[in-house]
Design an enzyme around this catalytic site. Structure first.
Site, PDB file in Angstrom:
ATOM      1  N   LYS A   1       0.706  -1.315   0.057  1.00  0.00           N
ATOM      2  CA  LYS A   1      -0.151  -0.056   0.078  1.00  0.00           C
ATOM      3  C   LYS A   1       0.609   1.236  -0.083  1.00  0.00           C
ATOM      4  CE  LYS A   1      -4.192  -1.654   2.120  1.00  0.00           C
ATOM      5  NZ  LYS A   1      -5.061  -1.612   3.367  1.00  0.00           N
TER       6      LYS A   1
ATOM      7  N   HIS B   1      -4.963 -11.726  -0.466  1.00  0.00           N
ATOM      8  CA  HIS B   1      -6.153 -11.370  -1.257  1.00  0.00           C
ATOM      9  C   HIS B   1      -6.769 -12.315  -2.013  1.00  0.00           C
ATOM     10  CE1 HIS B   1      -7.009  -7.431   0.615  1.00  0.00           C
ATOM     11  NE2 HIS B   1      -5.585  -6.969   0.201  1.00  0.00           N
TER      12      HIS B   1
END
Length: 515
Positions: A383, A435
């Site tokens: 991120k 994910h």
């Protein structure tokens, strides 16, 4: 006369109290007068400031029952012929073969030597002495018991030393783990008290041993108990100033003297050793229950122990400090790239705690759980490549924005993948796969089922659960029940069904992270 035969006639049995700090002697004989005379003849016996404590058995069966209940009998004075001609021999065989008790000294006494020939008995049974009752005078009985007690003492001392050595060896296999410091010190202390000949009861009741951190002050005000046995055990983690009922004025004075003189102080039946090394940290080592006199050789040994304990303590302390610093750094970095100012760093800590729970329930080894706990804080490192508006946007992402977001696991993987460190290699896998979905509908590679690494499957559940329970820019926090219902609904779809089942069984513990 002292040398009159013990079993020549009847003698009234004296009433003796069972004493603490004594040597236990089991008398096994079907003749009550034998018990009475034996106790009378040895009534003033004393070895290493401990008297004899007599226990009576009048049959082989009774002797077996007593031996099964009492695990610290030093000597068994054993008659051969009782309810059967070989009852005593069966007791000896029971002690050695069934109980596996090699410590107790077995002295066979018989009034019928021909019934159990000495040579045959010595060869076939593991006994320590064989005496005919007619030859056993008071003096000879004294000699036999004294010899047996010395052997028993030496065997117990060797066992204690071996137990201490096992603890040290076990600790050395994982000496820098969080739990090994107390284990290592406990092993060293057990070795030391064994070598010095500290009495078992004395060390148990007289504050056996403890280590305290002294810092550089020349007083005991800042001393903190690190490890302890005996009455000091309840004060572990406390400052000496906080336990005045345990550390009396006399002990405080001795502690201060050891610190000021930086030496070993011997007083009464205890010593206090000032421990030091080339580093700045210093400690005190206290041991009680010493025998009457300590030779210079043993004093030199105490000095060596004190020095080595300090070195081991500082090495472990340094390692623990480095690991704690590493964990805190990862948590702070994780909080920074999570960019959750209202929940800074807490998400990382909670996810790590949840991962620990799931990994333990799943059956991963301690080392695997530790690896996962250290790698989990880096799960969202990718991120850092995303822009602030993209991370904090309240509206639904556009197709183009979603495409960018789905790339961040790969970007995190690229940051970590080339490291030679096992923890960072694990973190790279977690970053890339957390994910992915159990049904294969996740990203970035669409992995399915067990193709997804177990570490990533665990982090996925922990991350989602914490996110559901947290207040974020685009949502209010969910309750534990709401989050749990979502995880159950997604079992076998988004999440590993086996892990969800474990979570369901331990749902209260999962919820406790938020309490």
């Amino acid at each position: 006369m002292v040398d009159d035969f013990l079993f020549a006639g009847d003698t009234p049995e004296p009433k003796l109290e069972r004493l603490g700090g004594s040597w236990k002697v089991l008398i096994v004989d079907d003749e009550p007068e034998v018990h009475a005379v034996t106790k009378l003849a040895l009534s003033d016996f004393n070895f290493q400031d401990k008297k004899l404590e007599f226990i009576s058995a009048y049959s082989g069966k009774e002797a077996k029952d007593i031996m099964s209940e009492e695990n610290d009998i030093a000597i068994v004075l054993l008659d051969v012929v009782m309810e059967t001609d070989d009852a005593g021999l069966k007791v000896a065989e029971f002690i050695r073969s069934e109980m596996k008790n090699d410590r107790v000294r077995i002295i066979l006494r018989t009034g019928q030597p021909g019934q159990a020939p000495e040579k045959q008995v010595i060869i076939n049974y593991d006994i320590n002495d064989y005496k005919s009752k007619t030859e056993l005078t008071a003096q000879k009985l004294f000699t036999v018991v004294m010899s047996g007690l010395r052997s028993y003492r030496d065997i117990k001392s060797l066992e204690t030393s071996q137990a201490g050595l096992k603890k040290i060896i076990a600790a050395s296999a994982d000496i820098f783990s969080v739990q090994s410091m107390e284990q290592f010190i406990d092993g060293v202390m057990q070795q030391l008290t064994s070598v010095l000949g500290c009495g078992e009861e004395q060390t148990m009741f007289a504050s056996n041993s403890f280590l305290v951190n002294c810092g550089l002050n020349e007083t005991t005000e800042s001393l903190k108990i690190i490890a302890a046995q005996g009455k000091f055990h309840t004060a572990i983690g406390k400052s000496l100033a906080d336990v005045p009922t345990i550390v009396t004025g006399e002990l405080q004075s001795a502690f201060n003297q050891a610190i000021k003189t930086r030496s070993i102080i011997y007083q009464d039946n205890f010593f206090i050793a000032y421990c030091h090394s080339k580093f700045s940290t210093n400690s005190l080592l206290f041991v009680s229950g010493l025998p009457a006199a300590i030779s210079q050789t043993k004093k030199d040994l105490v000095e060596l122990f004190a020095h080595n304990v300090q070195i081991a303590y500082e090495s472990i302390q340094l390692k623990v400090e480095l690991e704690a610093s590493q964990v805190e750094l990862l948590e702070r970095l994780g909080g920074a790239w999570e960019r959750r100012p209202e929940d800074f760093g807490c998400h990382i800590k909670r996810v790590t705690a949840l991962c620990r729970m799931l990994a333990t329930w799943y059956g991963l080894t301690d080392s695997e759980v530790e690896l996962l706990s250290k790698a989990a804080p880096l799960h969202d490192i990718g991120k850092i490549k995303l822009t602030e508006p993209l991370l904090t946007q309240d509206d639904e992402l556009t197709e183009e924005q979603w495409k960018v977001v789905k790339e961040y696991p790969n970007q995190g993987y690229e940051i970590l993948k080339d490291s030679d460190r096992e923890m960072l290699q694990i973190a790279a896998i977690i970053t890339k796969q957390h994910h992915e979905r159990w049904d294969g509908q996740g990203y970035p590679e669409g992995l399915k089922g067990r193709d997804i690494h177990i570490y990533a499957r665990i982090v996925t559940i922990a991350d989602v659960y914490d996110s559901l329970r947290s207040k974020l820019a685009y949502k209010n926090p969910w309750t534990h029940l709401q989050a749990l219902e979502y995880l159950i609904a997604e079992k076998g779809k988004q999440f590993d069904p086996a892990l969800i089942e474990l979570l369901i069984k331990n749902a209260e513990q999962f919820d406790s992270v938020f309490n």
